[in-house]
Design a protein around this motif. Structure first.
Motif, mmCIF file in Angstrom:
data_model
loop_
_atom_site.group_PDB
_atom_site.id
_atom_site.type_symbol
_atom_site.label_atom_id
_atom_site.label_comp_id
_atom_site.label_asym_id
_atom_site.label_seq_id
_atom_site.Cartn_x
_atom_site.Cartn_y
_atom_site.Cartn_z
ATOM 1 N N GLU A 18 0.816 -1.211 0.000
ATOM 2 C CA GLU A 18 0.000 0.000 0.000
ATOM 3 C C GLU A 18 0.852 1.264 0.000
ATOM 4 O O GLU A 18 0.384 2.339 -0.366
ATOM 5 C CB GLU A 18 -0.951 0.005 1.188
ATOM 6 C CG GLU A 18 -0.302 0.178 2.538
ATOM 7 C CD GLU A 18 -1.304 0.107 3.681
ATOM 8 O OE1 GLU A 18 -0.876 0.248 4.839
ATOM 9 O OE2 GLU A 18 -2.502 -0.093 3.421
ATOM 10 N N ASN A 21 1.268 1.323 -3.942
ATOM 11 C CA ASN A 21 -0.022 1.470 -4.632
ATOM 12 C C ASN A 21 -1.114 0.967 -3.694
ATOM 13 O O ASN A 21 -1.206 -0.237 -3.449
ATOM 14 C CB ASN A 21 -0.023 0.676 -5.937
ATOM 15 C CG ASN A 21 -1.359 0.773 -6.675
ATOM 16 O OD1 ASN A 21 -2.296 1.444 -6.219
ATOM 17 N ND2 ASN A 21 -1.443 0.113 -7.812
ATOM 18 N N MET A 23 -4.069 0.283 -4.050
ATOM 19 C CA MET A 23 -4.984 -0.688 -4.644
ATOM 20 C C MET A 23 -4.311 -2.018 -4.945
ATOM 21 O O MET A 23 -4.959 -2.956 -5.421
ATOM 22 C CB MET A 23 -5.589 -0.115 -5.926
ATOM 23 C CG MET A 23 -6.578 1.019 -5.670
ATOM 24 S SD MET A 23 -8.110 0.443 -4.906
ATOM 25 C CE MET A 23 -8.920 -0.319 -6.320
ATOM 26 N N ARG A 30 -10.092 -3.580 -0.937
ATOM 27 C CA ARG A 30 -10.178 -2.124 -0.917
ATOM 28 C C ARG A 30 -10.959 -1.654 -2.132
ATOM 29 O O ARG A 30 -11.313 -2.446 -3.007
ATOM 30 C CB ARG A 30 -8.769 -1.505 -0.917
ATOM 31 C CG ARG A 30 -7.948 -1.860 0.314
ATOM 32 C CD ARG A 30 -6.557 -1.273 0.250
ATOM 33 N NE ARG A 30 -5.738 -1.839 1.325
ATOM 34 C CZ ARG A 30 -4.426 -2.023 1.251
ATOM 35 N NH1 ARG A 30 -3.781 -1.672 0.158
ATOM 36 N NH2 ARG A 30 -3.762 -2.523 2.262
ATOM 37 N N GLU A 32 -11.378 2.011 -4.838
ATOM 38 C CA GLU A 32 -11.000 3.366 -5.215
ATOM 39 C C GLU A 32 -12.239 4.140 -5.634
ATOM 40 O O GLU A 32 -13.086 3.633 -6.380
ATOM 41 C CB GLU A 32 -10.008 3.338 -6.370
ATOM 42 C CG GLU A 32 -9.582 4.721 -6.841
ATOM 43 C CD GLU A 32 -8.685 4.671 -8.057
ATOM 44 O OE1 GLU A 32 -8.093 5.711 -8.388
ATOM 45 O OE2 GLU A 32 -8.584 3.595 -8.692
ATOM 46 N N THR A 34 -14.112 6.382 -7.897
ATOM 47 C CA THR A 34 -13.964 6.790 -9.294
ATOM 48 C C THR A 34 -14.997 7.831 -9.714
ATOM 49 O O THR A 34 -14.919 8.358 -10.826
ATOM 50 C CB THR A 34 -14.067 5.571 -10.234
ATOM 51 O OG1 THR A 34 -15.357 4.964 -10.076
ATOM 52 C CG2 THR A 34 -12.980 4.547 -9.908
ATOM 53 N N LEU A 48 -17.469 3.268 -6.595
ATOM 54 C CA LEU A 48 -16.260 2.612 -6.109
ATOM 55 C C LEU A 48 -15.843 1.484 -7.051
ATOM 56 O O LEU A 48 -16.683 0.712 -7.520
ATOM 57 C CB LEU A 48 -16.492 2.018 -4.715
ATOM 58 C CG LEU A 48 -16.948 2.961 -3.597
ATOM 59 C CD1 LEU A 48 -17.121 2.183 -2.304
ATOM 60 C CD2 LEU A 48 -15.957 4.096 -3.407
ATOM 61 N N THR A 51 -11.111 -3.863 -5.496
ATOM 62 C CA THR A 51 -9.988 -4.684 -5.937
ATOM 63 C C THR A 51 -10.494 -6.080 -6.313
ATOM 64 O O THR A 51 -11.666 -6.406 -6.124
ATOM 65 C CB THR A 51 -8.921 -4.776 -4.830
ATOM 66 O OG1 THR A 51 -9.548 -5.168 -3.590
ATOM 67 C CG2 THR A 51 -8.234 -3.437 -4.626
ATOM 68 N N GLY A 114 -10.133 9.137 -6.638
ATOM 69 C CA GLY A 114 -8.793 8.680 -6.277
ATOM 70 C C GLY A 114 -8.657 8.255 -4.831
ATOM 71 O O GLY A 114 -7.693 7.566 -4.467
ATOM 72 N N VAL A 116 -8.858 6.058 -1.718
ATOM 73 C CA VAL A 116 -8.918 4.606 -1.529
ATOM 74 C C VAL A 116 -9.453 4.314 -0.137
ATOM 75 O O VAL A 116 -8.964 4.869 0.859
ATOM 76 C CB VAL A 116 -7.538 3.946 -1.729
ATOM 77 C CG1 VAL A 116 -7.594 2.463 -1.392
ATOM 78 C CG2 VAL A 116 -7.070 4.146 -3.166
#
Length: 352
Positions: A18, A21, A23, A30, A32, A34, A48, A51, A114, A116
């Motif tokens: 983490e 990254n 994600m 998790r 992200e 969007t 969202l 993952t 963006g 997370v």
């Protein structure tokens, strides 16, 4: 276990990944952000992208969303509002900023593309049967719109041909989240009827005032043959349940609520609480064990605070506790209990 093995454990790897990254995970789920839309004064709708560990959901279920605020991770439960068949695999959450809601207020004010967040797999028993009922009445109020909107969108995606009425309560027209989408669905599907009831606005809408038999008859005169799905604030939930019980339709009513149960007042409380692992004792105030532990300076893990997610489960080593949702008491020692929906009856010891 060697140091290398400890560092190689999946969750430990995720802690390192983490940093590069957020994600990129081996085990942790998790998501992200969007998309962010703020369509009413006190709500935010987030899209969202989970993952690869995400296993999907059924309309009506909830997920736990975790965010870090001032260095501390806080988790709350929210129901997806989108169809369970959404083709891009993303989920949509509409979150109302409650005055005392730390996570909801944070997301309403701070959520950006963006961001997370941590995410749980979907859970909950508030969902439709695999064989969809022929007639369906969906009743919601306020932020309770999300799970039943998910049901509506799912039924539409499945091409359901039976009768569907969506009855939603809001203070005014401006307070109806997803109003445009609801109107579009109703306009585009002859079997879907949208009924908007305003409790604080005398004009516009289809109905006015609070739920009652006259609203039920106006919205869905066939409700006696339907399966009804309900989610909303405590007053609406209580009114619908009591009415359905009176008219003998309790078995046809299915509900979900996201309101914490009410504990006994100070005048009803006696005894001493002992938090054995911490060596802390406190006079029983009658509040939930989670609230009393926090008041005593402890920080037990918790999620929804409503008895849904089981994050706050701890072992009661002795004493009697009362379940705040069901009223049932438990006197057996060494029993796992949920701190957020358990209150002490006399002296109680809990292993936290």
């Amino acid at each position: 276990m060697s140091l290398f093995e400890a560092m190689a454990a999946p969750h430990q790897i995720d802690r390192y990944l983490e940093l590069v990254n957020p994600m990129a995970t081996v085990r942790d789920l998790r998501a992200e952000v969007t998309g962010v839309r703020r369509t009413t004064a006190d709500t935010v709708t987030l899209t969202l992208r989970p993952t690869r560990q995400w296993r999907g959901f059924e309309a009506g279920q909830f997920v736990q969303v975790g965010v870090v605020i001032d260095g501390v991770r806080h988790t709350r439960c929210y129901s997806p509002a989108c169809s369970q068949h959404r083709p891009d695999g993303r989920i949509e959450l509409t979150i109302k900023a409650h005055p005392q809601g730390m996570v909801s207020r944070y997301l309403h004010a701070e959520a950006r593309v963006g961001l997370v967040v941590s995410l749980s797999q979907a859970d909950g028993v508030f969902r439709m049967p695999a064989t969809r009922p022929e007639k369906i009445l969906l009743i919601s109020g306020g932020s309770g719109i999300t799970p039943v909107l998910s049901m509506l969108r799912t039924l539409v995606d499945e091409g359901h041909e039976g009768e569907i009425t969506f009855l939603h309560y809001a203070d005014t027209e401006r307070d109806v989240a997803h109003r445009d989408e609801l109107v579009e669905i109703a306009d585009g599907h002859a079997n879907v009827r949208l009924v908007l009831a305003y409790t604080g606005q005398a004009e516009g809408g289809d109905l006015h005032g609070f739920f009652g038999q006259e609203h039920l008859e106006a919205a869905a005169p066939w409700h006696g043959e339907a399966q009804t799905y309900l989610c909303g604030p405590p007053g609406l939930m209580r009114g619908v349940r009591e009415h359905y019980d009176r008219i003998g339709l309790g078995a046809r009513l299915h509900s979900e609520e996201f309101a914490a149960p009410v504990a006994a007042g100070d005048e009803d409380a006696t005894g001493l609480l002992t938090f054995t692992s911490s060596g802390v004792t406190a006079r029983n105030s009658g509040a939930s064990l989670l609230e009393q532990a926090e008041a005593a300076g402890l920080t037990p893990e918790f999620g929804c605070r409503m008895g849904i997610c089981f994050s706050c489960t701890a072992v009661k080593t002795s004493g009697c506790t009362r379940n705040l949702r069901t009223g049932e008491t438990d006197t057996d020692p060494d029993q796992p209990i949920q701190l957020c929906i358990s209150a002490a009856v006399g002296d109680v010891s809990v292993d936290i």
